[in-house]
Design a protein around this motif. Structure first.
Motif, PDB file in Angstrom:
ATOM      1  N   LYS A 173       0.833  -1.198   0.000  1.00 24.12           N
ATOM      2  CA  LYS A 173       0.000   0.000   0.000  1.00 24.12           C
ATOM      3  C   LYS A 173       0.868   1.249   0.000  1.00 24.12           C
ATOM      4  CE  LYS A 173      -4.057  -2.059   2.146  1.00 24.12           C
ATOM      5  NZ  LYS A 173      -4.983  -2.051   3.293  1.00 24.12           N
ATOM      6  N   LEU A 174       2.013   1.155   0.683  1.00 24.67           N
ATOM      7  CA  LEU A 174       2.917   2.302   0.671  1.00 24.67           C
ATOM      8  C   LEU A 174       3.469   2.525  -0.728  1.00 24.67           C
ATOM      9  CD1 LEU A 174       4.928   1.798   3.981  1.00 24.67           C
ATOM     10  CD2 LEU A 174       2.837   3.072   3.580  1.00 24.67           C
ATOM     11  N   ALA A 175       3.591   1.465  -1.513  1.00 23.75           N
ATOM     12  CA  ALA A 175       4.076   1.600  -2.895  1.00 23.75           C
ATOM     13  C   ALA A 175       3.129   2.467  -3.698  1.00 23.75           C
ATOM     14  CB  ALA A 175       4.206   0.224  -3.555  1.00 23.75           C
ATOM     15  N   VAL A 176       1.857   2.434  -3.327  1.00 22.95           N
ATOM     16  CA  VAL A 176       0.881   3.242  -4.036  1.00 22.95           C
ATOM     17  C   VAL A 176       0.961   4.695  -3.585  1.00 22.95           C
ATOM     18  CG1 VAL A 176      -1.561   3.577  -4.506  1.00 22.95           C
ATOM     19  CG2 VAL A 176      -0.633   1.272  -4.259  1.00 22.95           C
ATOM     20  N   THR A 177       1.000   4.943  -2.296  1.00 19.88           N
ATOM     21  CA  THR A 177       0.918   6.303  -1.779  1.00 19.88           C
ATOM     22  C   THR A 177       2.235   7.043  -1.820  1.00 19.88           C
ATOM     23  OG1 THR A 177       1.396   5.585   0.469  1.00 19.88           O
ATOM     24  CG2 THR A 177      -0.914   5.593  -0.217  1.00 19.88           C
ATOM     25  N   GLY A 178       3.365   6.315  -1.883  1.00 19.32           N
ATOM     26  CA  GLY A 178       4.663   6.977  -1.924  1.00 19.32           C
ATOM     27  C   GLY A 178       5.116   7.456  -0.556  1.00 19.32           C
ATOM     28  N   LEU A 179       4.495   6.954   0.534  1.00 16.51           N
ATOM     29  CA  LEU A 179       4.826   7.434   1.877  1.00 16.51           C
ATOM     30  C   LEU A 179       5.749   6.496   2.638  1.00 16.51           C
ATOM     31  CD1 LEU A 179       1.267   8.608   2.979  1.00 16.51           C
ATOM     32  CD2 LEU A 179       3.119   9.994   2.054  1.00 16.51           C
TER      33      LEU A 179
ATOM     34  N   THR B 155      -3.161  -3.011 -16.419  1.00 14.35           N
ATOM     35  CA  THR B 155      -3.765  -1.721 -16.124  1.00 14.35           C
ATOM     36  C   THR B 155      -3.703  -1.473 -14.626  1.00 14.35           C
ATOM     37  OG1 THR B 155      -5.279  -1.985 -17.989  1.00 14.35           O
ATOM     38  CG2 THR B 155      -5.849  -0.313 -16.359  1.00 14.35           C
ATOM     39  N   THR B 156      -3.315  -0.259 -14.229  1.00 16.01           N
ATOM     40  CA  THR B 156      -3.221   0.066 -12.809  1.00 16.01           C
ATOM     41  C   THR B 156      -4.614   0.241 -12.222  1.00 16.01           C
ATOM     42  OG1 THR B 156      -3.054   2.437 -13.253  1.00 16.01           O
ATOM     43  CG2 THR B 156      -1.004   1.207 -13.149  1.00 16.01           C
ATOM     44  N   THR B 157      -4.806  -0.250 -10.996  1.00 17.64           N
ATOM     45  CA  THR B 157      -6.106  -0.145 -10.323  1.00 17.64           C
ATOM     46  C   THR B 157      -6.127   0.975  -9.294  1.00 17.64           C
ATOM     47  OG1 THR B 157      -5.414  -1.795  -8.690  1.00 17.64           O
ATOM     48  CG2 THR B 157      -6.576  -2.591 -10.650  1.00 17.64           C
ATOM     49  N   ALA B 158      -5.006   1.707  -9.192  1.00 13.35           N
ATOM     50  CA  ALA B 158      -4.891   2.861  -8.294  1.00 13.35           C
ATOM     51  C   ALA B 158      -3.751   3.724  -8.800  1.00 13.35           C
ATOM     52  CB  ALA B 158      -4.609   2.400  -6.857  1.00 13.35           C
ATOM     53  N   ASN B 159      -3.664   4.960  -8.302  1.00 13.07           N
ATOM     54  CA  ASN B 159      -2.478   5.761  -8.595  1.00 13.07           C
ATOM     55  C   ASN B 159      -1.277   5.012  -8.043  1.00 13.07           C
ATOM     56  OD1 ASN B 159      -4.252   7.609  -9.594  1.00 13.07           O
ATOM     57  ND2 ASN B 159      -4.019   9.088  -7.943  1.00 13.07           N
ATOM     58  N   LEU B 160      -0.212   4.928  -8.823  1.00 11.58           N
ATOM     59  CA  LEU B 160       0.838   3.973  -8.478  1.00 11.58           C
ATOM     60  C   LEU B 160       2.222   4.489  -8.819  1.00 11.58           C
ATOM     61  CD1 LEU B 160       1.400   1.042  -7.529  1.00 11.58           C
ATOM     62  CD2 LEU B 160       1.070   0.315  -9.899  1.00 11.58           C
ATOM     63  N   ASN B 161       3.169   4.237  -7.893  1.00 11.36           N
ATOM     64  CA  ASN B 161       4.562   4.601  -8.128  1.00 11.36           C
ATOM     65  C   ASN B 161       5.283   3.502  -8.894  1.00 11.36           C
ATOM     66  OD1 ASN B 161       4.485   7.053  -6.693  1.00 11.36           O
ATOM     67  ND2 ASN B 161       4.731   5.973  -4.748  1.00 11.36           N
ATOM     68  N   ILE B 162       6.051   3.891  -9.882  1.00  9.83           N
ATOM     69  CA  ILE B 162       6.978   2.969 -10.552  1.00  9.83           C
ATOM     70  C   ILE B 162       8.346   3.233  -9.948  1.00  9.83           C
ATOM     71  CG2 ILE B 162       8.016   2.259 -12.737  1.00  9.83           C
ATOM     72  CD1 ILE B 162       5.550   3.309 -14.162  1.00  9.83           C
TER      73      ILE B 162
ATOM     74  N   VAL C 196       2.073   7.059 -11.880  1.00  9.04           N
ATOM     75  CA  VAL C 196       1.050   6.985 -12.924  1.00  9.04           C
ATOM     76  C   VAL C 196      -0.334   6.930 -12.298  1.00  9.04           C
ATOM     77  CG1 VAL C 196       2.575   5.884 -14.606  1.00  9.04           C
ATOM     78  CG2 VAL C 196       1.268   4.461 -13.025  1.00  9.04           C
ATOM     79  N   LYS C 197      -1.299   7.388 -13.076  1.00 10.93           N
ATOM     80  CA  LYS C 197      -2.671   7.445 -12.573  1.00 10.93           C
ATOM     81  C   LYS C 197      -3.370   6.093 -12.690  1.00 10.93           C
ATOM     82  CE  LYS C 197      -3.408  12.322 -13.696  1.00 10.93           C
ATOM     83  NZ  LYS C 197      -4.248  13.288 -14.467  1.00 10.93           N
ATOM     84  N   GLN C 198      -4.419   5.939 -11.907  1.00 10.76           N
ATOM     85  CA  GLN C 198      -5.269   4.756 -12.021  1.00 10.76           C
ATOM     86  C   GLN C 198      -5.768   4.630 -13.450  1.00 10.76           C
ATOM     87  OE1 GLN C 198      -8.538   4.738  -9.282  1.00 10.76           O
ATOM     88  NE2 GLN C 198      -9.592   3.049 -10.277  1.00 10.76           N
ATOM     89  N   GLY C 199      -5.728   3.409 -13.974  1.00  9.47           N
ATOM     90  CA  GLY C 199      -6.188   3.181 -15.339  1.00  9.47           C
ATOM     91  C   GLY C 199      -5.089   3.259 -16.377  1.00  9.47           C
ATOM     92  N   THR C 200      -3.870   3.561 -15.953  1.00  9.63           N
ATOM     93  CA  THR C 200      -2.745   3.636 -16.897  1.00  9.63           C
ATOM     94  C   THR C 200      -2.363   2.240 -17.362  1.00  9.63           C
ATOM     95  OG1 THR C 200      -1.883   5.622 -15.834  1.00  9.63           O
ATOM     96  CG2 THR C 200      -0.341   4.368 -17.209  1.00  9.63           C
ATOM     97  N   GLN C 201      -2.059   2.094 -18.632  1.00 10.23           N
ATOM     98  CA  GLN C 201      -1.604   0.813 -19.160  1.00 10.23           C
ATOM     99  C   GLN C 201      -0.092   0.720 -19.087  1.00 10.23           C
ATOM    100  OE1 GLN C 201      -3.293   0.149 -23.101  1.00 10.23           O
ATOM    101  NE2 GLN C 201      -4.964  -0.991 -22.175  1.00 10.23           N
ATOM    102  N   LEU C 202       0.399  -0.393 -18.553  1.00  7.94           N
ATOM    103  CA  LEU C 202       1.831  -0.647 -18.424  1.00  7.94           C
ATOM    104  C   LEU C 202       2.165  -1.937 -19.168  1.00  7.94           C
ATOM    105  CD1 LEU C 202       2.170  -0.052 -14.568  1.00  7.94           C
ATOM    106  CD2 LEU C 202       2.605   1.605 -16.394  1.00  7.94           C
TER     107      LEU C 202
ATOM    108  N   GLU D 130      -0.083  -5.960  -6.568  1.00 10.74           N
ATOM    109  CA  GLU D 130      -1.384  -5.865  -5.920  1.00 10.74           C
ATOM    110  C   GLU D 130      -2.255  -4.791  -6.546  1.00 10.74           C
ATOM    111  OE1 GLU D 130      -3.248  -5.201  -1.416  1.00 10.74           O
ATOM    112  OE2 GLU D 130      -1.132  -5.674  -1.703  1.00 10.74           O
ATOM    113  N   TYR D 131      -1.620  -3.839  -7.240  1.00 13.95           N
ATOM    114  CA  TYR D 131      -2.353  -2.696  -7.760  1.00 13.95           C
ATOM    115  C   TYR D 131      -2.359  -2.622  -9.285  1.00 13.95           C
ATOM    116  CZ  TYR D 131      -2.179  -1.515  -2.886  1.00 13.95           C
ATOM    117  OH  TYR D 131      -2.314  -1.561  -1.521  1.00 13.95           O
ATOM    118  N   VAL D 132      -2.183  -3.782  -9.892  1.00  9.41           N
ATOM    119  CA  VAL D 132      -2.332  -3.869 -11.349  1.00  9.41           C
ATOM    120  C   VAL D 132      -3.114  -5.129 -11.677  1.00  9.41           C
ATOM    121  CG1 VAL D 132      -0.227  -2.596 -11.935  1.00  9.41           C
ATOM    122  CG2 VAL D 132      -0.115  -5.074 -11.633  1.00  9.41           C
TER     123      VAL D 132
END
Length: 442
Positions: free
Chosen positions: A12-18, A50-57, A71-77, A102-104
């Motif tokens: 979850k921290l991977a998503v929020t960047g915290l 496809t990302t299911t949440a805003n996500l850090n690469i 990247v934003k939710q819905g971005t294709q990787l 977990e978020y793709v």
């Protein structure tokens, strides 16, 4: 906190960047959880997720690694490596990094199919006749879909709108659904500026003077090398010495189609004007707000996206010439005839009515410094190379590709882009063919 819960928390921290802030606090009891190094990521065939949440690469498979993009939710990787320890190796805009699995989710098959309506048809907001009508399309309209039909309904895309249609009234396109142009009466064209006279003789009064390239309505052959024509409702005569019959010329029946084929054999209806011309928002080589900055609305939006995409990758482009009215094309072609003669002019310039610029779907572009505009020196530049590789991603094709002059009727023009929509553009690009070859139209 259990080891499993810790792993989930870190993802979850991977998503929020915290992650760095939280670990640094120490009081959360997470200091004992760490990654011991990059796991082995097996090579795999590229797949789209496809990302299911805003996500850090991140630069590595851990929240302790640097963020290289968010990247934003819905971005294709594009996933280029199999999952390991809950992370996937991905490619995005030329960069390679890692994301939490977990978020793709794996994207549904992105194979785009083209369908044609077999009747006038409502596109609805949902898969039911009780759903609101989004738009009504005519019989013969092309629709695209990336999903399988379900319960007798198909999810489709049309002119940027998404909706559902009954499968009872569509059929899958075979790749040649573009309606063939319909035959016209024999087409005659003036090969020089030409006087229309009241009688079949130079002694007859001049009724009008027509520009080279003007199409003539020839009604009969007259005596002594003169042709009888109808011009603005009046009968007149022109010297057959300066008139040429164009064998096989047809008038297209679908000038408003995004995929209309216009070339030396297939012309637009006389004095055709697109209904939805708008000014583009891209920069041009000139400042004046003229018709040359216009395109049809869908094409105008697409060219703006193409220019933005090129700029992000360090490629600067300028527009040179987009829409041309029938009158402008007539004047242009006539000037070339005056300079080089009819036969030579016809090798590089289109007769009025046969120019893609008159459709509002074509545009000439050049480098950001304005040099090599509509010139052979544009070929081989980084701008031309980028367009060849990426134009189809935005729905454009290089209309007159290298080595296809016998098919298109024109020499290689790496600067001339034609909007046909993404599905058709990508199919043409992948097959290395022309618009004529795609639709089987000469």
């Amino acid at each position: 906190m259990t080891e499993v819960n810790k792993q989930r928390f870190y993802k979850k921290l991977a998503v929020t960047g915290l992650a760095v802030t939280l670990v640094g606090a120490g009081t959360l009891g997470l200091h004992s959880l760490h990654f011991t190094g990059e796991p082995t990521v097996a090579s795999a065939a590229a797949e789209t997720y496809t990302t299911t949440a805003n996500l850090n690469i991140r630069s590595g498979p851990s929240t302790s690694n640097a963020i290289i993009a968010t990247v934003k939710q819905g971005t294709q990787l594009t996933v280029v490596g199999q999952a390991a320890s809950g992370w996937l190796k991905v490619s995005y805009q030329g960069k390679t990094g890692y994301v939490s699995s977990e978020y793709v989710k794996k994207s549904a098959s992105s194979t785009t199919k083209t369908y044609v309506t077999t009747a006038n048809l409502n596109i609805r907001s949902g898969p039911s006749t009780s759903s609101a009508i989004v738009v009504t399309v005519k019989q013969g309209t092309q629709l695209t879909s990336t999903e399988q039909a379900a319960n007798g309904w198909l999810k489709v895309s049309y002119q940027g709108k998404t909706g559902y249609v009954s499968t009872q009234y569509v059929k899958e396109s075979t790749g040649s659904s573009e309606p063939a142009p319909t035959p016209a009466a024999s087409v005659y064209v003036a090969t020089a500026n030409l006087n229309v006279r009241t009688t079949a003789s130079t002694s007859g009064a001049v009724m009008a003077t027509l520009k080279a390239g003007t199409q003539l309505d020839v009604t009969a052959k007259a005596v002594n090398g003169w042709l009888k024509i109808t011009y603005q409702g009046k009968v007149g005569y022109v010297s057959g010495q300066y008139v040429r019959a164009l064998a096989g010329m047809k008038v297209v029946s679908n000038p408003e189609s995004i995929q209309v084929v216009v070339n030396k054999q297939n012309k637009l209806p006389e004095n055709y004007v697109p209904k939805d011309l708008v000014y583009t928002t891209i920069p041009f080589t000139f400042k004046e707000q003229t018709e040359k900055k216009k395109m049809r609305s869908e094409a105008a939006a697409a060219i703006a996206q193409l220019f933005a995409g090129a700029k992000k990758q360090g490629v600067k482009l300028l527009g040179v010439s987009a829409y041309r009215s029938h009158a402008t094309q007539s004047a242009l072609f006539s000037s070339y005839v005056q300079r080089d003669g009819y036969d030579k002019a016809a090798t590089y310039s289109a007769l009025p009515g046969t120019s893609e610029h008159e459709t509002g779907l074509g545009i000439d572009v050049t480098k950001g410094d304005g040099t090599c505009a509509a010139q052979d020196c544009f070929g081989g530049t980084k701008e031309a190379t980028w367009l060849d590789a990426h134009a189809a991603e935005y729905g454009f094709i290089i209309r007159y590709p290298k080595g296809k002059g016998a098919v298109t009727g024109y020499k290689y023009e790496p600067w001339h882009l034609r909007y046909v929509g993404k599905p058709v553009a990508q199919a043409i690009k992948s097959k290395g063919i022309t618009l004529e070859e795609y639709y089987g139209i000469k």
